[in-house]
Structure formats: structure tokens, C-alpha cells
Design a protein around this motif. Structure first.
Motif, PDB file in Angstrom:
ATOM      1  N   PRO A  70     -17.502  84.331 -61.080  1.00  0.00           N
ATOM      2  CA  PRO A  70     -16.777  83.711 -62.194  1.00  0.00           C
ATOM      3  C   PRO A  70     -16.638  84.667 -63.367  1.00  0.00           C
ATOM      4  O   PRO A  70     -17.537  85.464 -63.659  1.00  0.00           O
ATOM      5  N   SER A  71     -15.483  84.596 -64.021  1.00  0.00           N
ATOM      6  CA  SER A  71     -15.229  85.432 -65.189  1.00  0.00           C
ATOM      7  C   SER A  71     -15.016  84.539 -66.405  1.00  0.00           C
ATOM      8  O   SER A  71     -14.925  83.308 -66.293  1.00  0.00           O
ATOM      9  N   THR A  72     -14.917  85.165 -67.563  1.00  0.00           N
ATOM     10  CA  THR A  72     -14.658  84.399 -68.781  1.00  0.00           C
ATOM     11  C   THR A  72     -13.296  83.702 -68.706  1.00  0.00           C
ATOM     12  O   THR A  72     -13.133  82.581 -69.183  1.00  0.00           O
ATOM     13  N   GLY A  73     -12.325  84.365 -68.083  1.00  0.00           N
ATOM     14  CA  GLY A  73     -10.997  83.775 -67.941  1.00  0.00           C
ATOM     15  C   GLY A  73     -11.006  82.507 -67.106  1.00  0.00           C
ATOM     16  O   GLY A  73     -10.414  81.481 -67.489  1.00  0.00           O
ATOM     17  N   THR A  74     -11.679  82.544 -65.953  1.00  0.00           N
ATOM     18  CA  THR A  74     -11.742  81.350 -65.110  1.00  0.00           C
ATOM     19  C   THR A  74     -12.527  80.236 -65.802  1.00  0.00           C
ATOM     20  O   THR A  74     -12.202  79.054 -65.650  1.00  0.00           O
ATOM     21  N   ALA A  75     -13.554  80.637 -66.553  1.00  0.00           N
ATOM     22  CA  ALA A  75     -14.318  79.623 -67.281  1.00  0.00           C
ATOM     23  C   ALA A  75     -13.460  78.936 -68.332  1.00  0.00           C
ATOM     24  O   ALA A  75     -13.525  77.710 -68.501  1.00  0.00           O
ATOM     25  N   SER A  78     -11.049  76.490 -66.766  1.00  0.00           N
ATOM     26  CA  SER A  78     -11.728  75.244 -66.414  1.00  0.00           C
ATOM     27  C   SER A  78     -12.085  74.418 -67.641  1.00  0.00           C
ATOM     28  O   SER A  78     -11.979  73.190 -67.634  1.00  0.00           O
ATOM     29  N   LEU A  79     -12.500  75.089 -68.709  1.00  0.00           N
ATOM     30  CA  LEU A  79     -12.899  74.392 -69.923  1.00  0.00           C
ATOM     31  C   LEU A  79     -11.720  73.794 -70.679  1.00  0.00           C
ATOM     32  O   LEU A  79     -11.814  72.691 -71.224  1.00  0.00           O
ATOM     33  N   ILE A  80     -10.611  74.518 -70.725  1.00  0.00           N
ATOM     34  CA  ILE A  80      -9.473  74.111 -71.561  1.00  0.00           C
ATOM     35  C   ILE A  80      -8.314  73.584 -70.725  1.00  0.00           C
ATOM     36  O   ILE A  80      -7.743  72.531 -71.023  1.00  0.00           O
ATOM     37  N   GLY A  81      -7.959  74.318 -69.666  1.00  0.00           N
ATOM     38  CA  GLY A  81      -6.773  73.966 -68.898  1.00  0.00           C
ATOM     39  C   GLY A  81      -6.877  72.639 -68.166  1.00  0.00           C
ATOM     40  O   GLY A  81      -5.985  71.785 -68.258  1.00  0.00           O
ATOM     41  N   VAL A  82      -7.981  72.435 -67.444  1.00  0.00           N
ATOM     42  CA  VAL A  82      -8.123  71.211 -66.642  1.00  0.00           C
ATOM     43  C   VAL A  82      -8.174  69.959 -67.524  1.00  0.00           C
ATOM     44  O   VAL A  82      -7.450  68.984 -67.255  1.00  0.00           O
ATOM     45  N   GLY A 159     -16.602  74.694 -66.154  1.00  0.00           N
ATOM     46  CA  GLY A 159     -16.369  75.780 -67.098  1.00  0.00           C
ATOM     47  C   GLY A 159     -17.624  76.212 -67.812  1.00  0.00           C
ATOM     48  O   GLY A 159     -17.850  77.415 -68.031  1.00  0.00           O
ATOM     49  N   VAL A 160     -18.456  75.272 -68.188  1.00  0.00           N
ATOM     50  CA  VAL A 160     -19.716  75.606 -68.859  1.00  0.00           C
ATOM     51  C   VAL A 160     -20.625  76.407 -67.924  1.00  0.00           C
ATOM     52  O   VAL A 160     -21.241  77.411 -68.324  1.00  0.00           O
ATOM     53  N   MET A 161     -20.707  75.987 -66.660  1.00  0.00           N
ATOM     54  CA  MET A 161     -21.545  76.710 -65.709  1.00  0.00           C
ATOM     55  C   MET A 161     -21.015  78.120 -65.466  1.00  0.00           C
ATOM     56  O   MET A 161     -21.796  79.087 -65.357  1.00  0.00           O
ATOM     57  N   GLN A 162     -19.684  78.255 -65.367  1.00  0.00           N
ATOM     58  CA  GLN A 162     -19.128  79.593 -65.152  1.00  0.00           C
ATOM     59  C   GLN A 162     -19.280  80.464 -66.395  1.00  0.00           C
ATOM     60  O   GLN A 162     -19.499  81.668 -66.283  1.00  0.00           O
TER      61      GLN A 162
END
Length: 217
Positions: A70-75, A78-82, A159-162
């Protein structure tokens, strides 16, 4: 020999009134059928919106969870986009809910007018009965709300976990990062819930049996 030509006399007033009433009655029936279709279309659109949005979020979450590193981008996705997809879907769903409730309220009032024209009570009463029972669809509607918001909350958790893995911070700073992200996420979700509930209740009040006339909504 023009004096022998006689202009046809108009039909009696009773016949004219009967013709006008018949045309008005047919117009009301046509309007009733079109509004029934309008209501059914809005219901179908709500189901489609809920299915599409939930499916989209499920696919995105599955792809994010399957990331080996996981990267900051994927996190951030998940945190904002979903969660944002969930909110957008619910706002579109609320628009179709408003559309179906508006049609239902007008149908209920139209049933009264048609029954009055026929001269018999409760010849048409389907929408009027549903309008009297404000809880007839509350549970399915709440289920859609929880389904889409729940998928958004799952995105926040992932997102938090990533973010914890991708941040690379010292162990003593990770709780502060996660705590700050969670506080911001909870504040945003709480704001949206209050906003959505206010709009939802406003629609329900406007198109309830005791709500204002359709001409003022």
C-alpha cells in the motif's frame, strides 16, 4: 334562397357540460397513468443507483485491499474517494426519492378528484392509502442508506490501515496520525448524516398527507 338555410342550433347545455366533463375525466385518467409510470421509473432508478454505487465501491475496495504494498496514494483513494462515491450515490438516490414522492403525492390528490368526478368514494385509493402510512417503506430506505454509508466507512477503515503501513512513521507517532485522520473522517461523516437527514425529512414532510398543497411545494 339564403333565407331557407338554417344555422344548426347548438347542442343543449346539458350535453355540452357532459362533453366537457368527459374530456376532463379522460385527461385526469391519462395524467394518472403517466404519473404512475413516473413513480415506477423513479423507483427503478433508485434500485439501479444503489446497485451500481455499491458495486463500484466493492470493486474499488477489493482492488485496494489486494495491493501488495500500500502507498499513500492508495490510502487516500480509500479514505477520500470511496466515501465520496457513497455520498454522491446517496444524493442522486435522494433526487429520485424526491421525484417518486412528488408523483405519489400528486397521484393521491388526483385520486380524490377522480373519485369525486365518478361520484363514488375510494374507487381509486392506492396512493392515498400509502400516503396515510408514513412507515410503509422506511425500513428499505434506511437499508439503502446504511448499505452505501457502510461501504464508505469500510473504505475509511481500509485507508487508515494502509496509511499506517505507508506512512513509515515511528511507532509512537502512528497513533497520532491515525487518530487525526479518524477525527476528520468522523466529523465529515457526521456532517453528511445531519445534512442528508434534514433533506430527507424535508421531502417527507412536503409530500406527506398533512403536507402543503402540491401547488406550494
Amino acid at each position: 334562397m339564403r333565407f331557407l338555410r338554417r344555422t344548426p342550433s347548438p347542442p343543449p347545455v346539458e350535453i355540452q357540460e357532459l362533453g366537457g366533463q368527459t374530456q376532463a375525466f379522460q385527461a385526469m385518467l391519462a395524467e394518472y397513468n403517466w404519473l404512475r409510470q413516473e413513480s415506477l421509473n423513479a423507483i427503478g432508478n433508485r434500485v439501479t443507483i444503489a446497485n451500481f454505487m455499491f458495486g463500484a465501491m466493492a470493486i474499488i475496495l477489493a482492488a485496494l485491499i489486494g495491493q501488495p504494498a500500500p502507498s499513500t496514494g492508495t490510502a487516500l483513494v480509500s479514505l477520500i474517494g470511496v466515501p465520496q462515491i457513497a455520498k454522491v450515490g446517496l444524493m442522486i438516490w435522494l433526487g429520485e426519492y424526491n421525484r417518486s414522492q412528488r408523483a405519489g403525492k400528486w397521484l393521491a390528490e388526483l385520486e380524490v378528484r377522480i373519485n369525486t368526478a365518478i361520484g363514488r368514494k375510494n374507487v381509486l385509493s392506492w396512493e392515498s392509502t400509502l400516503l396515510s402510512n408514513s412507515l410503509h417503506m422506511s425500513y428499505p430506505y434506511s437499508s439503502v442508506l446504511l448499505l452505501l454509508l457502510g461501504a464508505g466507512w469500510a473504505g475509511i477503515f481500509v485507508g487508515v490501515m494502509q496509511l499506517r503501513v505507508a506512512a513509515g512513521l515511528p511507532a509512537d507517532q502512528v497513533p497520532w496520525l491515525i487518530g487525526g485522520v479518524l477525527v476528520a473522517a468522523v466529523a465529515m461523516e457526521a456532517w453528511f448524516l445531519v445534512f442528508f437527514r434534514r433533506k430527507w425529512l424535508q421531502i417527507k414532510r412536503n409530500y406527506s398527507k398533512s403536507g402543503p398543497s402540491m401547488w406550494t411545494v
